[in-house]
Structure formats: structure tokens, C-alpha cells
Design an enzyme around this catalytic site. Sequence first.
Site, PDB file in Angstrom:
ATOM      1  N   ASP A  13       0.730  -1.071   0.022  1.00  0.00           N
ATOM      2  CA  ASP A  13      -0.090   0.158   0.007  1.00  0.00           C
ATOM      3  C   ASP A  13       0.773   1.404  -0.019  1.00  0.00           C
ATOM      4  O   ASP A  13       0.419   2.420   0.552  1.00  0.00           O
ATOM      5  CB  ASP A  13      -0.949  -0.009   1.330  1.00  0.00           C
ATOM      6  CG  ASP A  13      -1.785  -1.153   1.180  1.00  0.00           C
ATOM      7  OD1 ASP A  13      -2.368  -1.462   0.416  1.00  0.00           O
ATOM      8  OD2 ASP A  13      -1.901  -1.883   2.227  1.00  0.00           O
ATOM      9  N   HIS A  41      -4.206  -1.439  -6.680  1.00  0.00           N
ATOM     10  CA  HIS A  41      -3.690  -0.216  -6.652  1.00  0.00           C
ATOM     11  C   HIS A  41      -4.615   0.757  -7.538  1.00  0.00           C
ATOM     12  O   HIS A  41      -5.498   0.284  -8.052  1.00  0.00           O
ATOM     13  CB  HIS A  41      -2.384  -0.430  -7.489  1.00  0.00           C
ATOM     14  CG  HIS A  41      -2.413  -1.034  -8.828  1.00  0.00           C
ATOM     15  ND1 HIS A  41      -2.113  -2.328  -9.028  1.00  0.00           N
ATOM     16  CD2 HIS A  41      -2.939  -0.751 -10.069  1.00  0.00           C
ATOM     17  CE1 HIS A  41      -2.348  -2.914 -10.173  1.00  0.00           C
ATOM     18  NE2 HIS A  41      -2.667  -1.994 -10.921  1.00  0.00           N
TER      19      HIS A  41
END
Length: 437
Positions: A13, A41
Site C-alpha cells: 500500500d 492499486h
Amino acid sequence: MANVVVIGAQWGDEGKGKITDLLSRSADVVVRYQGGVNAGHTIVVDGQVLKLHLIPSGILYPDTTCLIGSGTVVDPKVLLGELAMLASNDIDASGLKVASTAHVTLPYHRLLDQAMEQQRGNQRIGTTGRGIGPTYSDKAERSGLRMIDLLDEQLLRERLQGPIAAKNLQLQKLYGLEPLDAEEVIAEYADYGRRLSSHVVDCTRAIHDAARARKNILFEGAQGTLLDLDHGTYPYVTSSNPVAGGACIGAGVGPTLIDRVIGVAKAYTTRVGEGPFPTELEGSLSDHLCDRGGEYGTTTGRRRRCGWFDGVIGRYAVEVNGLDCLAITKLDVLDELDEIQVCVAYELDGQRVNHFPSSASEFARCQPVFETLPGWQTSTADCRSLDDLPEKAMSYLRFLADLMEVPIAIVSLGASRDQTIVVEDPIHGPKRALLSA
């Protein structure tokens, strides 16, 4: 020509999607080399938010070839959904290629993943429940299904009947769940094969053809270094190898093909799921980072745990991946803070340590040793060069570069493409002639 690996230098992340999207402008080929739909993403283009789990970020560039490599595990239903989403946004993904040797996530993988996680109780790992671990497990046991198997319905039937019967026994006897209908599963996945057949190719051959033609190849990792199966915070890890070496295995290339490795790290640290997190914050500071940074998982929607930047795991990521440079993301999230802390070492059982311990129990006992830096308390969101940054923000970046012992090539100050400072082109620019202490 330059062949570049982009990896996450923390627990995932980190903003790899944006950085990969940015670098894809200079790439001819983008290869996703590991992971599955457990990764996600987010890319923001002209205010349009696109969330992808399998398809590489480079798909937004019409002249860039995107490959899903052999090291990934593919959920065909999710892949078809992403293709449909891109089509609805007038993005042509017809050139996407999927490795014929990539393994396939099946319904029983998802059911078993969720059932096993529930059974772990207080020892749960924090899996996304998307079937990734069981898919990789079947791959290692040599009982998995590959994308090429979807293209021949008779072969598919032969390959699936035995595993479905065996998995149904597990579902029923161990977890008290209803069995799957074998005919329904076979019909469903045969249909996926027909719909995806034009995308399924020998990706390893395609990569080497591109290399011989001296194309620029970008290898895109999912998750992050500390989630690596071999080098992460085991057992709180993923089931594949997000580190730079995983690109060679997952794409089918030798290490001599890789020219440089770029690590992506947030200006602070986050983690999803269970496991030790030495710099974790609680209370209002954690809430501030979460709210300012939008720290909710792309895949699960779970709130991410937030903490200060951890230089110990950062240095470990530099070593494990052989990083040439860094991209620091979400610097703007720190804009309103009057003080910022950075972990420079750990205290373990009364001793100062500067390394990441391999023992999970030792890591859980590590207490952070912090250095405190002044905040800049002004917005950086509109900065477009290093000269635009407040001096205290520049000092913070120099401190991180010195701590990590690697220069910074890119600074991200928001989700949009234009909210980025490129100190030096990390693909074509000279190595290490970048922002450093």
C-alpha cells in the site's frame, strides 16, 4: 534501454500504482510478476479514479504492452471485471497478455481461505480471503490449474474433477460447508477460457522478445518487502515473493536483465492485517494519518494501521532488494503536523539494535527508538519542484535518504499524476545523481 523493477519497501500500500503509472510513460512493456487479487492499486487520472487488482498500471498507455506473468495467480472472474471496467471508461485493454502458465484461483480456494482464517481465531494472519494462499499452495503441491488449461474444455474437465472432489471433502468434513457442484464450476471456467483466450500467451517468450528488441521493460511488484513469504514478517506475510528477486522468478528472466530497482515507501508507515508493527500509533495521530491519507485497503476496504516512518525496515528493504533509489509518497499527509518522528533503531530486551530481527517473537518485543524532526505546517500539495518545498520538508526528505542510505528519485504529494516531483528520471537518468543527504 533500461529494465526496472518497482517494489514496495514497507508492508504494501505504498503507492506503487501511481509510481508505476508514472514510469510506464517511459516503458514499452510492463510486467506484473507476482500476487493476485489480494493486491490493489489506485490510479487517479484527470480526476478519474481507477482501481485495479490484476491488470498492470501501464494499461492506461496505449503504446505500452502489459503482461500478467507466470508468478501471478489469476482470478478470471475478477480479470474479466477489470477488462469490462476499463472498456466502460474507453480504455483499450485488448492488448493485455496473460501468461499461459499463471495459476488460476478457483471457488474452492476462496472458500478454504476464508474458512481457514476463521478457524485460526486469535492466531489469524489477516488474509484478504480471496483464495491467494490456497492457490499458491496447490501450485506448490503440483495440483493447480493454469490459464492454458482453461482453453481446452476436455482437458479442463480432466484436470478439475479430482481436485473438486477432494476439496469438497475438505469443505464438508473440516469446515461444515456445502460442496461445490463440479459441473457448474467446469462450465463456468470453460466460459472464462473462451472469453480470455485471445489474451493468453507465452509471456516469458514475449518478455525475452522485447529484451532482444531493446525495449524498456518495467516489472511491477504487488504488496511489499515485509510481506514477502521468505523475507517478511512471517507468518504475517503473503504467499509469494514481492521482493525484487521475485521479478526474475515470476517473469522468467535472469538477474542480469535487471538494470535498476526502485523502492516505493510512504513518508510514514501503514500495515493491513495482523502482525507486529513497532511504530504503530493510536488515538488522534493515527486517526489524522488515516483520514488525511485515505488509509483504507483497495481490496478489502479495511482501515490500515498507521505509524511513523520506520528506518530499520527501510534499510532492510534496501538490502534485500538492492535498491538504487526511492520514491517517497504521501509527503503531503504530514503537512499539518508540528512534529514528526522517525524510527532510527529498535530497543530489544534492553539492547539497541539497528537490524530487522528474523524472529517474529523478537520483532514483537522491539520498541522504536525515535528521532523527532520539526514539521513544516504548510501545504505541499501544489509543489512541483524541490525548490517549491518548505525547507523543513526538504530536511525531512534528506533525513530519510541519509537513514536509508539510498537517494530519493521521486516525491509524491497527492493522488493525481501531476502532484509529483521527479528529481531525476529513474529509468533514463544517471544512477544515484538524485536527492540525498
